[in-house]
Design an enzyme around this catalytic site. Sequence first.
Site, PDB file in Angstrom:
ATOM      1  N   LYS A 165      23.501  -0.207 -15.844  1.00 35.17           N
ATOM      2  CA  LYS A 165      23.472  -0.501 -17.089  1.00 35.17           C
ATOM      3  C   LYS A 165      24.665  -1.467 -17.621  1.00 35.17           C
ATOM      4  O   LYS A 165      25.523  -1.384 -16.830  1.00 35.17           O
ATOM      5  CB  LYS A 165      23.656   0.813 -18.124  1.00 35.17           C
ATOM      6  CG  LYS A 165      22.618   1.922 -17.542  1.00 35.17           C
ATOM      7  CD  LYS A 165      21.408   2.027 -18.139  1.00 35.17           C
ATOM      8  CE  LYS A 165      20.451   3.027 -17.688  1.00 35.17           C
ATOM      9  NZ  LYS A 165      19.152   2.742 -18.150  1.00 35.17           N
ATOM     10  N   LYS A 167      21.241  -2.472 -19.176  1.00 35.83           N
ATOM     11  CA  LYS A 167      20.189  -2.920 -18.514  1.00 35.83           C
ATOM     12  C   LYS A 167      19.831  -4.353 -18.626  1.00 35.83           C
ATOM     13  O   LYS A 167      19.339  -5.101 -17.654  1.00 35.83           O
ATOM     14  CB  LYS A 167      18.832  -2.127 -18.893  1.00 35.83           C
ATOM     15  CG  LYS A 167      18.506  -1.927 -20.279  1.00 35.83           C
ATOM     16  CD  LYS A 167      17.229  -1.238 -20.670  1.00 35.83           C
ATOM     17  CE  LYS A 167      17.069   0.208 -20.641  1.00 35.83           C
ATOM     18  NZ  LYS A 167      15.867   0.733 -20.883  1.00 35.83           N
ATOM     19  N   HIS A 284       8.750   2.932 -10.396  1.00 29.04           N
ATOM     20  CA  HIS A 284       9.261   3.409 -11.718  1.00 29.04           C
ATOM     21  C   HIS A 284       7.779   3.295 -12.443  1.00 29.04           C
ATOM     22  O   HIS A 284       6.791   2.634 -12.195  1.00 29.04           O
ATOM     23  CB  HIS A 284       9.943   2.374 -12.301  1.00 29.04           C
ATOM     24  CG  HIS A 284      10.572   2.854 -13.500  1.00 29.04           C
ATOM     25  ND1 HIS A 284      10.044   2.859 -14.917  1.00 29.04           N
ATOM     26  CD2 HIS A 284      11.850   3.612 -13.985  1.00 29.04           C
ATOM     27  CE1 HIS A 284      10.721   3.308 -15.724  1.00 29.04           C
ATOM     28  NE2 HIS A 284      11.884   3.633 -15.288  1.00 29.04           N
ATOM     29  N   ARG A 285       7.621   4.277 -13.409  1.00 22.84           N
ATOM     30  CA  ARG A 285       6.642   4.761 -14.059  1.00 22.84           C
ATOM     31  C   ARG A 285       6.498   4.280 -15.802  1.00 22.84           C
ATOM     32  O   ARG A 285       5.859   4.799 -16.468  1.00 22.84           O
ATOM     33  CB  ARG A 285       6.314   6.280 -14.135  1.00 22.84           C
ATOM     34  CG  ARG A 285       7.258   6.960 -14.712  1.00 22.84           C
ATOM     35  CD  ARG A 285       6.883   8.430 -14.776  1.00 22.84           C
ATOM     36  NE  ARG A 285       8.123   9.444 -15.391  1.00 22.84           N
ATOM     37  CZ  ARG A 285       7.919  10.630 -15.851  1.00 22.84           C
ATOM     38  NH1 ARG A 285       6.651  11.193 -15.577  1.00 22.84           N
ATOM     39  NH2 ARG A 285       8.776  11.290 -16.465  1.00 22.84           N
TER      40      ARG A 285
END
EC number: 4.1.1.39
Length: 459
Positions: A165, A167, A284-285
């Site tokens: 981060k 990000k 990643h979802r």
Amino acid sequence: VGFKAGVKDYKLTYYTPDYETKDTDILAAFRVTPQPGVPPEEAGAAVAAESSTGTWTTVWTDGLTSLDRYKGRCYHIEPVAGEETQFIAYVAYPLDLFEEGSVTNMFTSIVGNVFGFKALRALRLEDLRIPTAYTKTFQGPPHGIQVERDKLNKYGRPLLGCTIKPKLGLSAKNYGRAVYECLRGGLDFTKDDENVNSQPFMRWRDRFLFCAEAIYKAQAETGEIKGHYLNATAGTCEDMMKRAVFARELGVPIVMHDYLTGGFTANTTLAHYCRDNGLLLHIHRAMHAVIDRQKNHGMHFRVLAKALRMSGGDHIHAGTVVGKLEGEREITLGFVDLLRDDFIEKDRSRGIYFTQDWVSLPGVLPVASGGIHVWHMPALTEIFGDDSVLQFGGGTLGHPWGNAPGAVANRVALEACVQARNEGRDLAREDNEIIREASKWSPELAAACEIWKEIKFEF
């Protein structure tokens, strides 16, 4: 004429309560909320019809095929406790309806047009039973849990990660510096955020180069194998593959993909490349909550998780049970087991509607990520066990002394929890005690404990 034109009741053809399901059938459990006045049998049959061979009227071409062989069948309907208007409809689909090795085609049929169907107020796919015959047409995860441990030479504990981060907005060199500090401090992995692709402030090739430099530097200094999830997600499949190829040329161990926004076709393509070229694949979802958050419409995440295991991925985000994002414990553990284990018994208390046999398809490591910090470590170690990745973004980078001490704090906390567990201590009961004890020996951990002692995400 030999065929009777006109609109017909679905339930005459598609509701078959005495049907014996076959081992080769794909079974689905739908939560159906019909419009008022539509009987359950008709609604269940309509779902079976619209997601397989049916259309709204009789067509003469029906006579050219064997409907009995190809139609989906609603074979059981059960009420939902405490919900007058909902019920669970079980549908069996013959294997021949689906293209081999295509999650895309499976979903186009099962959760295609039927979700916009007027006779239903809402529809949710709760679970799927994938038959072994269909599973065998998929390669599945590029490597799986055991191969990953062997490649990384890390055993007997969960793996640690950290999302870099802020990000968006860092330059490639500063980004690489943050990666280096985290890995140097003791994490196994760092991660590109899911929305980091190739933006004007940081193009993908620059990021890949600086991250690779960070990985090699940290490996040389710690003697441990390190990785950074390089996000290969792109606007076209060609660009995605270009990024994966460049990652392989740099010799890094792992790349990453956003499988729902990128799409299953792209994901399976990338997974095949990763297996052929020795890259691990982190999934990643992003966008899952659009599909799975409503309790009565869409599909449950356990279905998306099963689909990912078929399409291919070595890690997938699976909620935390304790952090800032939703997830109930038993239900979460249900799909975590579906990701990792080879054989999972039906267990409705954990949301598992069908017994699932994966016939040795490699497993996927669940990733716990989102609003977690050192105080959560004992709970996470206990809930997820060794085969998991625990990811602390803000919980590493938010450390008052910087990234590397933040990484040290997490690693010390994890090793303390694993040691306590191996000594037979009860992590659930002694959680804070274990962390406090460890912090006496680690000023970094003590500082982390101090800063996050009051944080709770409860709404």
